[in-house]
Motif scaffolding. Structure first.
Motif, PDB file in Angstrom:
ATOM      1  N   SER A   1      -3.002  13.293   1.870  1.00  0.00           N
ATOM      2  CA  SER A   1      -2.923  14.584   2.556  1.00  0.00           C
ATOM      3  C   SER A   1      -3.745  14.620   3.838  1.00  0.00           C
ATOM      4  O   SER A   1      -3.393  15.317   4.783  1.00  0.00           O
ATOM      5  N   SER A   2      -4.840  13.886   3.894  1.00  0.00           N
ATOM      6  CA  SER A   2      -5.736  13.947   5.051  1.00  0.00           C
ATOM      7  C   SER A   2      -6.077  12.524   5.504  1.00  0.00           C
ATOM      8  O   SER A   2      -6.567  11.714   4.713  1.00  0.00           O
ATOM      9  N   LEU A   3      -5.813  12.258   6.778  1.00  0.00           N
ATOM     10  CA  LEU A   3      -6.134  10.942   7.328  1.00  0.00           C
ATOM     11  C   LEU A   3      -7.638  10.720   7.377  1.00  0.00           C
ATOM     12  O   LEU A   3      -8.120   9.601   7.128  1.00  0.00           O
TER      13      LEU A   3
ATOM     14  N   LEU B   1      -9.709   7.649   5.611  1.00  0.00           N
ATOM     15  CA  LEU B   1     -10.584   6.720   6.330  1.00  0.00           C
ATOM     16  C   LEU B   1     -11.981   6.695   5.721  1.00  0.00           C
ATOM     17  O   LEU B   1     -12.602   5.624   5.613  1.00  0.00           O
ATOM     18  N   GLU B   2     -12.488   7.858   5.310  1.00  0.00           N
ATOM     19  CA  GLU B   2     -13.811   7.894   4.680  1.00  0.00           C
ATOM     20  C   GLU B   2     -13.823   7.115   3.377  1.00  0.00           C
ATOM     21  O   GLU B   2     -14.761   6.362   3.092  1.00  0.00           O
TER      22      GLU B   2
END
Length: 487
Positions: A375-377, A381-382
């Motif tokens: 849902s969240s790029l 990445l984190e």
């Protein structure tokens, strides 16, 4: 009583003879102390001790026209001249053995003769060159202070006192500041702390740790640790900020582990480049030695040698498996990776999509599951950065020539680990290194690869043998023509 005799008695009352019981400069033969005008104090102990020596000389010769000269390192010249007791200094270079030898020769040639030369002999192995120079410089008398701050003139009767055990200073309880870098896993770090504090290494160590926040939580109650300086996990900025702090701090000994493993690279680099006089180095077997010119070569060889055995080889092996295939294929990969012949005592962590967490949660081989979200790029990445710096013992992925799971296949090469296990299309696995790199090309491409390699090798051999073959053909043709003419 006549005038000269009365003056002589008055002088004796004012300046009584100095003996061993008077607390000042004693003489081995109970002779009256003769006033001196020029004194050369050779720096043979630390600055605080030498200042006491100078004060003792000045107080004993109170009221006399006394000139004190100090022979010292050029870096400490200003500390001696800052007081009112020292009139002059003679300095030698702070670095460079050639420069020091040249300065010593100039001193022996040009230094005038002094009434008295003073040095400290307390049995400590320091300032050895200055102590040798003390005997070579010209002086009418030589005065020595021992470790208990007793003084005596040097002659044939007092020379044996220089070799007596009584000259050494009384033992003082001194806590040695030791900074230990986290340069390997938490188990090895605990063992390094225990060995460092052992009686045969540094029993009086006051230990400070430089480690991650996660390690600090586990070691904050350790009985042998006095202080902890920690930085945030996976944060280079936090590491750099705390690294500057520990560099400026004063530590007598720094400790690190150099065992060939590619972990904690920045901390190992900081340990090697720190300008610290005493460095204690541990190898893969947790044998330790101090870094000096005698052990430098051996330490470098041990540090650069990969695959050094660890004493914790039988401990559980942390294995990270990346989701690089379908669910059924991944289950087969996990079972193979958990086999003892592949990873003995494996603790398997699976990194997969959060939508497929329930698919793998029932497998008994998996200890932990770490998920990422589509849902969240930013979150993805984190999570990837955290996985890169988990430092597993081995990371596992599958390469079958398809372009699916491409980000995770890229992540496979970024994870900091000493071992990488590759599965091919047939789920055969091997450890990836320079000898097995060609196995990444599977199926029909293997023959093409081998044909290209053989073709290139054949061309190289032809180029190398061209000149010998051409020379042989010319010689063969010349011999045949010569035979034809003769016969």
């Amino acid at each position: 009583m006549s005038g000269p005799e009365e003056n002589h008695l008055n002088n004796q009352r004012k300046n009584p003879p100095i003996t061993a019981d008077s607390g000042s400069f004693p003489s081995s033969r109970e002779k009256p102390f003769e006033p001196v005008k020029s004194v050369l104090v050779v720096e043979t102990e630390r600055l605080s001790v030498m200042r006491k020596v100078i004060s003792e000389i000045a107080s004993t010769n109170d009221g006399m026209n006394l000139s004190i000269t100090v022979l010292c390192n050029e870096l400490r010249k200003r500390f001696y001249l800052s007081g009112s007791l020292v009139q002059n200094t003679i300095t030698y270079p702070a670095a460079g053995i050639t420069s020091k030898i040249a300065a010593a020769l100039r001193l022996l040639i040009h230094t005038p003769k002094y009434d008295m030369a003073v040095a400290v002999f307390n049995g400590q192995r320091q300032f050895t060159r200055a102590k040798l120079l003390f005997w070579l410089l010209r002086a009418d008398k030589r005065l020595a202070f021992d470790g208990k701050f007793d003084s005596f003139f040097l002659d044939s009767g007092t020379i044996p006192r220089l070799f007596s055990q009584s000259r050494k200073p009384p033992d003082r309880v001194r806590r040695i500041g030791v900074l230990i870098f986290e340069t390997d896993g938490i188990e090895i770090l605990r063992e390094v702390i225990r060995i460092t504090k052992a009686s045969h290494v540094i029993p009086k160590a006051r230990i400070t740790l430089f480690c991650r926040d996660s390690s600090a939580e586990l070691l904050e109650s350790h009985p042998l640790v006095n202080n902890i300086i920690s930085y945030r996990d996976h944060s280079v900025f936090s590491w750099f900020k705390k690294a500057v702090k520990i560099i400026t701090a004063r530590n007598s000994v720094i400790v690190g582990v150099l065992n060939g493993r590619k972990r904690f690279f920045l901390s190992k680099l900081l340990f090697c480049l720190s300008r610290n006089r005493h460095r204690l180095v541990f190898n893969g077997s947790l044998d330790c030695c101090f870094w000096n010119r005698h052990t430098y070569g051996q330490i470098i060889l041990q540090g650069l040698k990969s695959g050094v055995n660890s004493p914790f080889a039988d401990n559980p092996r942390k294995v990270l498996i990346l989701e690089t295939a379908g669910p059924e294929t991944m289950k087969r990969m996990i079972r193979v990776a958990a086999e003892p012949k592949v990873n003995p005592n494996a603790i398997i962590t699976l990194f997969c999509n959060e939508n497929r967490r329930e698919t793998f949660s029932s497998m008994p081989e998996i200890e932990h599951i770490v998920t990422y979200s589509d849902s969240s790029l930013r979150n993805k990445l984190e999570d990837s950065v955290k996985i890169i710096f988990t430092y597993p013992d081995a990371v596992v992925a599958r390469f079958n020539g398809d372009r699916d799971f491409k980000p995770l296949k890229t992540l496979f090469w970024l994870v900091r680990t000493p071992n990488r296990i590759v599965f091919n299309e047939a789920l055969d696995c091997f450890y990836f290194n320079r000898k097995t790199a060609h196995l990444l090309i599977s199926g029909k491409y293997v023959n093409i690869y081998e044909n290209l390699l053989l073709s290139a090798l054949r061309q190289v051999v032809k180029a190398l043998l061209f000149l010998p073959r051409f020379t042989y053909l010319l010689a063969w043709r010349g011999i045949n023509r010569l035979k034809f003419r003769l016969f």
